[in-house]
Design an enzyme around this catalytic site. Structure first.
Site, PDB file in Angstrom:
ATOM      1  N   GLY A  46      45.989  46.405  41.456  1.00 34.49           N
ATOM      2  CA  GLY A  46      46.491  45.028  40.830  1.00 34.49           C
ATOM      3  C   GLY A  46      47.636  45.683  40.249  1.00 34.49           C
ATOM      4  O   GLY A  46      47.960  46.870  39.840  1.00 34.49           O
ATOM      5  N   GLN A  51      53.719  44.832  33.458  1.00 37.72           N
ATOM      6  CA  GLN A  51      53.869  46.350  33.641  1.00 37.72           C
ATOM      7  C   GLN A  51      55.152  46.810  34.209  1.00 37.72           C
ATOM      8  O   GLN A  51      55.735  47.648  34.344  1.00 37.72           O
ATOM      9  CB  GLN A  51      52.689  46.829  34.485  1.00 37.72           C
ATOM     10  CG  GLN A  51      51.262  46.709  34.058  1.00 37.72           C
ATOM     11  CD  GLN A  51      50.276  47.178  34.866  1.00 37.72           C
ATOM     12  OE1 GLN A  51      49.652  46.306  35.552  1.00 37.72           O
ATOM     13  NE2 GLN A  51      50.062  48.321  35.111  1.00 37.72           N
ATOM     14  N   CYS A  92      44.531  52.743  35.081  1.00 40.24           N
ATOM     15  CA  CYS A  92      45.636  52.097  34.877  1.00 40.24           C
ATOM     16  C   CYS A  92      47.128  52.601  35.546  1.00 40.24           C
ATOM     17  O   CYS A  92      47.286  53.574  34.998  1.00 40.24           O
ATOM     18  CB  CYS A  92      45.811  51.288  33.376  1.00 40.24           C
ATOM     19  SG  CYS A  92      47.332  50.324  33.211  1.00 40.24           S
ATOM     20  N   LEU A  93      47.769  51.980  36.275  1.00 35.92           N
ATOM     21  CA  LEU A  93      48.919  52.493  36.671  1.00 35.92           C
ATOM     22  C   LEU A  93      49.970  52.553  35.669  1.00 35.92           C
ATOM     23  O   LEU A  93      50.843  53.515  35.598  1.00 35.92           O
ATOM     24  CB  LEU A  93      49.629  51.528  37.595  1.00 35.92           C
ATOM     25  CG  LEU A  93      48.994  51.394  38.978  1.00 35.92           C
ATOM     26  CD1 LEU A  93      49.676  50.333  39.891  1.00 35.92           C
ATOM     27  CD2 LEU A  93      48.815  52.636  39.723  1.00 35.92           C
ATOM     28  N   HIS A 134      41.207  43.051  33.904  1.00 36.17           N
ATOM     29  CA  HIS A 134      42.019  44.178  33.542  1.00 36.17           C
ATOM     30  C   HIS A 134      43.637  43.481  33.600  1.00 36.17           C
ATOM     31  O   HIS A 134      44.488  43.580  32.688  1.00 36.17           O
ATOM     32  CB  HIS A 134      41.940  45.246  34.412  1.00 36.17           C
ATOM     33  CG  HIS A 134      42.765  46.448  34.052  1.00 36.17           C
ATOM     34  ND1 HIS A 134      42.661  47.424  33.540  1.00 36.17           N
ATOM     35  CD2 HIS A 134      44.239  46.454  34.597  1.00 36.17           C
ATOM     36  CE1 HIS A 134      43.722  48.272  33.714  1.00 36.17           C
ATOM     37  NE2 HIS A 134      44.640  47.686  34.199  1.00 36.17           N
ATOM     38  N   GLU A 135      44.103  42.708  34.451  1.00 37.39           N
ATOM     39  CA  GLU A 135      45.282  42.356  34.882  1.00 37.39           C
ATOM     40  C   GLU A 135      45.539  41.128  33.933  1.00 37.39           C
ATOM     41  O   GLU A 135      46.716  41.027  33.228  1.00 37.39           O
ATOM     42  CB  GLU A 135      45.724  41.590  36.139  1.00 37.39           C
ATOM     43  CG  GLU A 135      45.194  42.615  37.571  1.00 37.39           C
ATOM     44  CD  GLU A 135      46.050  43.919  37.014  1.00 37.39           C
ATOM     45  OE1 GLU A 135      46.802  44.030  36.208  1.00 37.39           O
ATOM     46  OE2 GLU A 135      45.497  45.185  37.653  1.00 37.39           O
ATOM     47  N   HIS A 138      46.589  42.499  30.492  1.00 41.24           N
ATOM     48  CA  HIS A 138      48.070  42.847  30.439  1.00 41.24           C
ATOM     49  C   HIS A 138      49.170  41.660  30.082  1.00 41.24           C
ATOM     50  O   HIS A 138      49.771  41.991  29.305  1.00 41.24           O
ATOM     51  CB  HIS A 138      48.515  43.418  31.829  1.00 41.24           C
ATOM     52  CG  HIS A 138      48.329  44.584  32.161  1.00 41.24           C
ATOM     53  ND1 HIS A 138      48.627  45.836  31.420  1.00 41.24           N
ATOM     54  CD2 HIS A 138      47.569  45.475  33.168  1.00 41.24           C
ATOM     55  CE1 HIS A 138      47.990  47.012  32.031  1.00 41.24           C
ATOM     56  NE2 HIS A 138      47.634  46.753  32.984  1.00 41.24           N
TER      57      HIS A 138
HETATM   58  O1  GNR Z   1      44.805  50.308  40.387  1.00 40.59           O
HETATM   59  C1  GNR Z   1      43.872  49.983  39.568  1.00 40.59           C
HETATM   60  N1  GNR Z   1      42.648  50.490  39.454  1.00 40.59           N
HETATM   61  C2  GNR Z   1      41.736  50.014  38.595  1.00 40.59           C
HETATM   62  C3  GNR Z   1      40.554  50.438  38.508  1.00 40.59           C
HETATM   63  C4  GNR Z   1      39.407  50.103  37.637  1.00 40.59           C
HETATM   64  C5  GNR Z   1      39.775  49.158  36.776  1.00 40.59           C
HETATM   65  C6  GNR Z   1      41.001  48.474  36.871  1.00 40.59           C
HETATM   66  C7  GNR Z   1      41.963  48.920  37.918  1.00 40.59           C
HETATM   67  S1  GNR Z   1      43.527  48.104  37.644  1.00 40.59           S
HETATM   68  C8  GNR Z   1      44.500  49.481  38.407  1.00 40.59           C
HETATM   69  C9  GNR Z   1      45.856  49.032  38.466  1.00 40.59           C
HETATM   70  C10 GNR Z   1      46.478  48.346  37.192  1.00 40.59           C
HETATM   71  O2  GNR Z   1      46.996  49.333  36.297  1.00 40.59           O
HETATM   72  N2  GNR Z   1      46.718  47.053  36.995  1.00 40.59           N
HETATM   73  O3  GNR Z   1      47.034  46.636  35.837  1.00 40.59           O
HETATM   74 NI    NI Z   2      46.580  48.262  34.468  1.00 40.50          NI
END
Ligand code: GNR
Ligand code: NI
Length: 177
Positions: A46, A51, A92-93, A134-135, A138
């Site tokens: 995601g 980001q 998270c990236l 999670h997204e 953000h």
């Molecule tokens: O790539 C991602 N893997 C992930 C693994 C577990 C819970 C959430 C994520 S999201 C993350 C990509 C990201 O940072 N999205 O904002």
């Molecule tokens: Ni993230």
């Protein structure tokens, strides 16, 4: 399409609250294409516009094994979340190399516009439900490390700042800006 730069924690821009997308026009379609390219290139499941330093309510997701099922959520809203919670290991990236447990609802229902500007409702569970929560965090300026203890968060902050200083040195040696 063009890959965009992903902001890294603790960049203060990650705490910006996103505004609604005003219309699904050519600019937004380019942003969607760029974010999908950026997410696939980074092997993430995601990516939120926050980001890539665009503070509008837009996320892209692909939790498929085959990496061929892009989901585009414009102006997403969680309209229902289960009381039932589960602890998941998250990454998270924007927080590279850090993984830790976060409690989330097991299931969510989300309304959003798709890439063509058409309304959609998504019922999600499992990894997709985790990723959506999670997204959407953000877009509210929230990074998953904010669910961890201040001690853990400060250790992560220091570790990433040190890594970023070292990366900068390497970049300048190699003549990058
Ligand atoms: O790539 C991602 N893997 C992930 C693994 C577990 C819970 C959430 C994520 S999201 C993350 C990509 C990201 O940072 N999205 O904002
Ligand atoms: Ni993230």
């Amino acid at each position: 399409m063009a890959k965009r730069t992903i902001l890294s924690y603790p960049d203060p821009r990650l705490h910006t609250v996103a505004k609604p997308v005003q219309g699904v026009d050519a600019r937004i379609k380019t942003l969607v294409a760029d974010m999908l390219e950026t997410m696939y290139d980074a092997a993430g499941i995601g990516l939120a516009a926050t980001q890539v330093d665009v503070h509008e309510r837009l996320v892209v997701i692909d939790t498929s094994e085959e990496r061929n099922a892009p989901l585009v959520l414009i102006n997403p809203e969680i309209v229902w979340a289960s009381d039932e919670k589960v602890l998941n290991e998250e990454g998270c990236l924007s927080v590279p190399g850090i993984y830790d447990g976060v409690e989330r609802s097991t299931s969510v229902r989300v309304t959003a516009l798709d890439a063509d500007g058409n309304p959609q409702t998504i019922e999600a569970e499992g990894l997709l439900a985790v990723c959506i929560q999670h997204e959407l965090d953000h877009l509210l300026g929230k990074v998953f490390v904010e669910y961890l203890s201040p001690l853990k968060r400060n250790r992560i902050k220091s570790k990433l700042l040190k890594q970023q200083r070292e990366d900068q040195k390497i970049d300048s040696r190699e003549g990058r800006r």
